[in-house]
Each structure stands twice: as structure tokens, then as C-alpha cells.
Design a protein around this motif. Structure first.
Motif, PDB file in Angstrom:
ATOM      1  N   ARG A 194      20.051  37.230  41.346  1.00 38.39           N
ATOM      2  CA  ARG A 194      19.830  36.792  39.647  1.00 38.39           C
ATOM      3  C   ARG A 194      18.542  37.852  39.402  1.00 38.39           C
ATOM      4  NH1 ARG A 194      21.103  30.271  40.147  1.00 38.39           N
ATOM      5  NH2 ARG A 194      23.077  30.874  41.207  1.00 38.39           N
ATOM      6  N   PHE A 195      18.775  38.404  38.204  1.00 41.66           N
ATOM      7  CA  PHE A 195      17.959  39.230  37.388  1.00 41.66           C
ATOM      8  C   PHE A 195      16.903  38.097  36.133  1.00 41.66           C
ATOM      9  CE2 PHE A 195      19.353  42.341  40.181  1.00 41.66           C
ATOM     10  CZ  PHE A 195      18.772  43.725  39.672  1.00 41.66           C
ATOM     11  N   THR A 196      15.401  38.655  36.564  1.00 40.41           N
ATOM     12  CA  THR A 196      14.449  38.024  34.972  1.00 40.41           C
ATOM     13  C   THR A 196      14.201  39.272  34.307  1.00 40.41           C
ATOM     14  OG1 THR A 196      12.881  38.041  36.496  1.00 40.41           O
ATOM     15  CG2 THR A 196      14.224  35.970  36.735  1.00 40.41           C
ATOM     16  N   GLU A 197      14.045  40.380  34.941  1.00 34.73           N
ATOM     17  CA  GLU A 197      14.431  41.417  34.209  1.00 34.73           C
ATOM     18  C   GLU A 197      14.948  42.492  34.835  1.00 34.73           C
ATOM     19  OE1 GLU A 197      10.347  45.594  33.623  1.00 34.73           O
ATOM     20  OE2 GLU A 197      10.412  43.035  35.590  1.00 34.73           O
ATOM     21  N   GLY A 198      15.792  43.712  34.019  1.00 32.66           N
ATOM     22  CA  GLY A 198      16.509  45.011  34.657  1.00 32.66           C
ATOM     23  C   GLY A 198      17.715  43.875  35.169  1.00 32.66           C
ATOM     24  N   THR A 199      18.581  44.866  36.205  1.00 29.94           N
ATOM     25  CA  THR A 199      19.412  44.714  36.449  1.00 29.94           C
ATOM     26  C   THR A 199      19.972  45.870  37.898  1.00 29.94           C
ATOM     27  OG1 THR A 199      21.632  45.750  34.968  1.00 29.94           O
ATOM     28  CG2 THR A 199      20.942  43.912  34.784  1.00 29.94           C
ATOM     29  N   PHE A 200      20.810  45.248  38.716  1.00 29.63           N
ATOM     30  CA  PHE A 200      21.497  46.176  39.051  1.00 29.63           C
ATOM     31  C   PHE A 200      21.931  47.856  38.689  1.00 29.63           C
ATOM     32  CE2 PHE A 200      21.334  43.268  43.107  1.00 29.63           C
ATOM     33  CZ  PHE A 200      20.851  43.501  43.520  1.00 29.63           C
ATOM     34  N   GLY A 225      12.754  46.144  38.198  1.00 31.61           N
ATOM     35  CA  GLY A 225      13.733  44.973  38.279  1.00 31.61           C
ATOM     36  C   GLY A 225      12.818  44.227  39.215  1.00 31.61           C
ATOM     37  N   THR A 226      13.815  42.378  38.122  1.00 34.83           N
ATOM     38  CA  THR A 226      12.225  41.897  39.257  1.00 34.83           C
ATOM     39  C   THR A 226      13.642  40.845  39.737  1.00 34.83           C
ATOM     40  OG1 THR A 226      10.696  41.277  37.782  1.00 34.83           O
ATOM     41  CG2 THR A 226      11.222  39.618  39.022  1.00 34.83           C
ATOM     42  N   GLY A 237      13.807  46.109  47.664  1.00 35.24           N
ATOM     43  CA  GLY A 237      13.520  46.977  46.425  1.00 35.24           C
ATOM     44  C   GLY A 237      13.742  48.193  46.059  1.00 35.24           C
ATOM     45  N   ASN A 238      14.529  49.222  46.492  1.00 33.64           N
ATOM     46  CA  ASN A 238      14.243  50.263  45.754  1.00 33.64           C
ATOM     47  C   ASN A 238      15.778  50.381  44.504  1.00 33.64           C
ATOM     48  OD1 ASN A 238      14.193  53.445  45.324  1.00 33.64           O
ATOM     49  ND2 ASN A 238      16.269  53.399  46.507  1.00 33.64           N
ATOM     50  N   GLY A 239      16.871  49.241  45.469  1.00 27.65           N
ATOM     51  CA  GLY A 239      17.980  48.822  44.776  1.00 27.65           C
ATOM     52  C   GLY A 239      17.981  48.383  43.166  1.00 27.65           C
ATOM     53  N   CYS A 248      11.943  36.729  45.582  1.00 27.52           N
ATOM     54  CA  CYS A 248      12.008  37.259  44.444  1.00 27.52           C
ATOM     55  C   CYS A 248      11.150  38.398  45.019  1.00 27.52           C
ATOM     56  CB  CYS A 248      11.336  36.864  43.320  1.00 27.52           C
ATOM     57  SG  CYS A 248      11.176  37.500  41.587  1.00 27.52           S
ATOM     58  N   VAL A 249      12.194  39.776  44.728  1.00 26.00           N
ATOM     59  CA  VAL A 249      11.782  41.063  45.045  1.00 26.00           C
ATOM     60  C   VAL A 249      11.223  41.837  43.328  1.00 26.00           C
ATOM     61  CG1 VAL A 249      12.155  43.393  45.267  1.00 26.00           C
ATOM     62  CG2 VAL A 249      12.655  41.372  46.847  1.00 26.00           C
ATOM     63  N   GLU A 250      10.115  41.847  43.341  1.00 28.54           N
ATOM     64  CA  GLU A 250       9.867  42.244  41.813  1.00 28.54           C
ATOM     65  C   GLU A 250       9.363  43.786  42.210  1.00 28.54           C
ATOM     66  OE1 GLU A 250       5.407  41.828  38.319  1.00 28.54           O
ATOM     67  OE2 GLU A 250       6.440  40.621  40.517  1.00 28.54           O
ATOM     68  N   ALA A 251      10.296  44.786  41.264  1.00 33.25           N
ATOM     69  CA  ALA A 251       9.917  46.073  42.280  1.00 33.25           C
ATOM     70  C   ALA A 251       9.917  47.090  41.124  1.00 33.25           C
ATOM     71  CB  ALA A 251      11.493  46.379  42.611  1.00 33.25           C
ATOM     72  N   ARG A 252       9.188  47.850  41.674  1.00 27.67           N
ATOM     73  CA  ARG A 252       9.077  49.087  40.888  1.00 27.67           C
ATOM     74  C   ARG A 252       9.051  50.958  41.588  1.00 27.67           C
ATOM     75  NH1 ARG A 252       9.016  45.666  38.661  1.00 27.67           N
ATOM     76  NH2 ARG A 252       7.850  45.034  36.333  1.00 27.67           N
ATOM     77  N   THR A 253       9.679  51.924  40.966  1.00 21.05           N
ATOM     78  CA  THR A 253       9.798  53.099  42.146  1.00 21.05           C
ATOM     79  C   THR A 253       9.155  53.905  41.315  1.00 21.05           C
ATOM     80  OG1 THR A 253      12.161  52.070  42.742  1.00 21.05           O
ATOM     81  CG2 THR A 253      11.741  54.535  42.970  1.00 21.05           C
ATOM     82  N   SER A 254       8.439  54.952  41.765  1.00 16.19           N
ATOM     83  CA  SER A 254       8.142  56.062  41.076  1.00 16.19           C
ATOM     84  C   SER A 254       8.643  57.157  42.289  1.00 16.19           C
ATOM     85  CB  SER A 254       6.690  56.014  41.419  1.00 16.19           C
ATOM     86  OG  SER A 254       5.774  54.811  40.725  1.00 16.19           O
ATOM     87  N   VAL A 255       9.291  58.747  41.572  1.00 15.11           N
ATOM     88  CA  VAL A 255       9.233  59.966  42.617  1.00 15.11           C
ATOM     89  C   VAL A 255       8.903  60.940  42.000  1.00 15.11           C
ATOM     90  CG1 VAL A 255      11.408  60.859  43.174  1.00 15.11           C
ATOM     91  CG2 VAL A 255      11.838  57.821  42.660  1.00 15.11           C
ATOM     92  N   ASP A 256       8.044  61.694  42.718  1.00 12.85           N
ATOM     93  CA  ASP A 256       7.657  63.240  42.346  1.00 12.85           C
ATOM     94  C   ASP A 256       8.626  64.259  42.096  1.00 12.85           C
ATOM     95  OD1 ASP A 256       5.254  64.953  42.692  1.00 12.85           O
ATOM     96  OD2 ASP A 256       6.143  65.458  43.572  1.00 12.85           O
ATOM     97  N   PRO A 257       8.399  64.879  41.672  1.00 13.59           N
ATOM     98  CA  PRO A 257       9.314  65.478  41.463  1.00 13.59           C
ATOM     99  C   PRO A 257       9.675  66.804  42.647  1.00 13.59           C
ATOM    100  CG  PRO A 257       8.214  66.284  39.341  1.00 13.59           C
ATOM    101  CD  PRO A 257       7.329  65.104  40.792  1.00 13.59           C
TER     102      PRO A 257
END
Length: 266
Positions: free
Chosen positions: A154-160, A166-167, A195-197, A228-237
């Protein structure tokens, strides 16, 4: 009439051997598990190993995922690397049947708890509860049963199906091991690898994400069914990424999770 499939992620074959069921299956390969169930299985082995002290609690666990974990019987072994008055370091390994080398390791730091409660420090506001949030569909998966059907999300922020932070509240629909009680640590470790998904930042159809590891820190023992997983992803070039997650239960924050990523075009 065919036997009904076990309603758990694993069946215990012996004290140290487990048979994964179809509920462990990940979304990318029909023959491989999502990393969440084996992570929880290794975490449980570290908690219940012979001689494990009851006055200690897991504060940090780091998983090295050597390669995808296959859906076939697995042997779990544990080793104590260092044992002190207040701190213990232990390792668990997961080896598929018929293979000589483990496919996944977990190294855990367990810390002694106080005999009498000490001061507590609050860490920010609570998130909207899962009871206030509708169930969120998983992204399309080519098989009917797997991790994606065995977790309530159940997302409170974002979706798959959206890109960006996303949270997501997550709850196990099934026990980790058939016929055995679900433990609080099971609930956290089976969810933390998502978290990454939850916070994907690039199209999964056009990019491959390889989660090479997972580290979970817990400052408070989790309570209740929901994590609850409150996730942020960062990717370098250069193709190296990090999925960073704050972990919560319904009472508030409990810790953090982090995944190192290899990201490349398909």
C-alpha cells in the motif's frame, strides 16, 4: 487431486535445510527468488542459532548477494566471528542443494540490550497508517504466483508503476516458514530489499537493475504486522546507483536500508 501448494515462503526440511515455495519467486526470472525471502531466512538463522544470547538484538545486517538465489532446497549455516560482552558479530550463508559455494551471505552485528530502560529519542513524525491507504497493484509480472502476490503493498507516495521516490507499507500474507510463527525481524527483512522497486527512477523495461547487496540498520525492534519502506534511488551516469530507504512500523521510524545497484540498458 493435486496436493495444495504450501502457504508459506519456505518449508523446513531439517534444522538447517529449507525448501523454497513458489511464493519466493521474484518478478524477473521464474527460477529465482526475490531477495527478500532468503534475506529474512538468513536473519532468522542468525537469531535462532545455537548459543545465541537472548539479551542481544540485531542492530545491523549486511547481505552480499553473490548471484540470484534459485528456487530449490537451501542449506543455511551460521558462524560466530566475534563474541564480546556487549557486541557480537555473526555470519550466515545460504548454499543451494548440489552446489559447493554459497549464493548469499549475511553478516550481522548484535548488540546487548540494557537491563533497565534508558532514555529514548524520537525521530520525526509518523507516516499515514496502512489502514488509511488502499492496496496498490504490483507492476505486471509474467507468472501468477510469487513474491508479488504474497505481500500486501500500500503506497502513500508513488506506485510500482511510477518512476521516482516511493513510500510503501508492506505486510506478509504468509508465514516465512510453514507452521512457524512470524517474527518481527522476518517482517522487516523480507520487505527491505524492495527499496529499489518502490523508488525506481528508470523504466524497468529498458534498464536492468542488479541489487548486489543490502544493509539494514535497526535502532528499534519492530512491532506489528506492517513495515513501511520510504525509498529514494540515485543513479550515476557510470551505472552505479544507491537505493536508500527509511524503515518504519506503525509506531514510527525503526531504521534504514541501503542497496548498491548496477544499472545498465537492456
Amino acid at each position: 487431486m493435486a496436493d495444495q501448494a504450501p502457504q508459506a515462503f519456505f518449508e523446513r526440511i531439517s534444522e538447517s535445510r529449507f525448501a523454497p515455495t513458489e511464493h519466493t519467486r521474484g518478478p524477473w526470472d521464474a527460477g529465482s527468488q526475490h531477495a527478500g525471502p532468503p534475506a529474512a531466512l538468513l536473519g532468522r538463522a542468525l537469531e535462532e542459532r545455537p548459543g545465541a544470547r537472548g539479551d542481544m538484538r540485531l542492530a545491523r545486517v549486511t547481505y552480499e548477494i553473490v548471484r540470484p538465489v534459485p528456487i530449490r532446497p537451501l542449506e543455511v549455516t551460521t558462524t560466530v566471528l566475534r563474541s564480546g560482552r556487549s557486541v557480537e558479530l555473526a555470519e550466515a550463508a545460504l548454499t543451494p542443494q548440489g552446489e559447493a559455494e554459497p549464493v548469499m551471505f549475511a553478516r550481522a552485528l548484535r548488540i546487548r540490550t540494557l537491563d533497565e530502560p534508558g532514555p529514548a529519542v524520537a525521530e520525526g513524525p509518523r507516516l499515514p497508517s496502512p489502514g488509511e491507504t488502499a492496496e496498490t497493484p504490483f507492476f505486471a509480472v509474467p507468472w501468477d504466483v510469487g513474491y508479488h502476490t504474497s505481500m500486501d503493498t500500500r503506497f502513500t507516495e508513488g506506485t510500482f508503476r511510477e518512476q521516482g521516490p516511493g513510500t510503501c507499507w508492506m505486510r506478509m500474507r504468509l508465514p516465512l516458514v510453514a507452521g512457524e510463527e512470524v517474527r518481527p525481524l522476518d517482517r522487516v527483512l523480507i520487505a527491505a530489499d524492495s527499496g529499489n522497486g518502490i523508488s525506481n527512477v528508470l523504466d524497468f523495461g529498458r534498464h536492468v537493475f542488479v541489487n548486489a547487496d543490502l544493509t539494514v540498520h535497526l535502532h528499534r525492534h519492530p512491532v506489528g504486522e506492517w513495515v513501511c519502506v520510504e525509498a529514494r534511488t540515485s543513479v550515476d551516469p557510470a551505472g552505479i546507483g544507491l537505493a536508500d530507504s527509511r524503515l518504519h512500523d506503525e509506531k514510527g521510524p525503526i531504521g534504514r536500508g541501503a542497496q548498491s545497484l548496477f544499472v545498465a540498458p537492456r
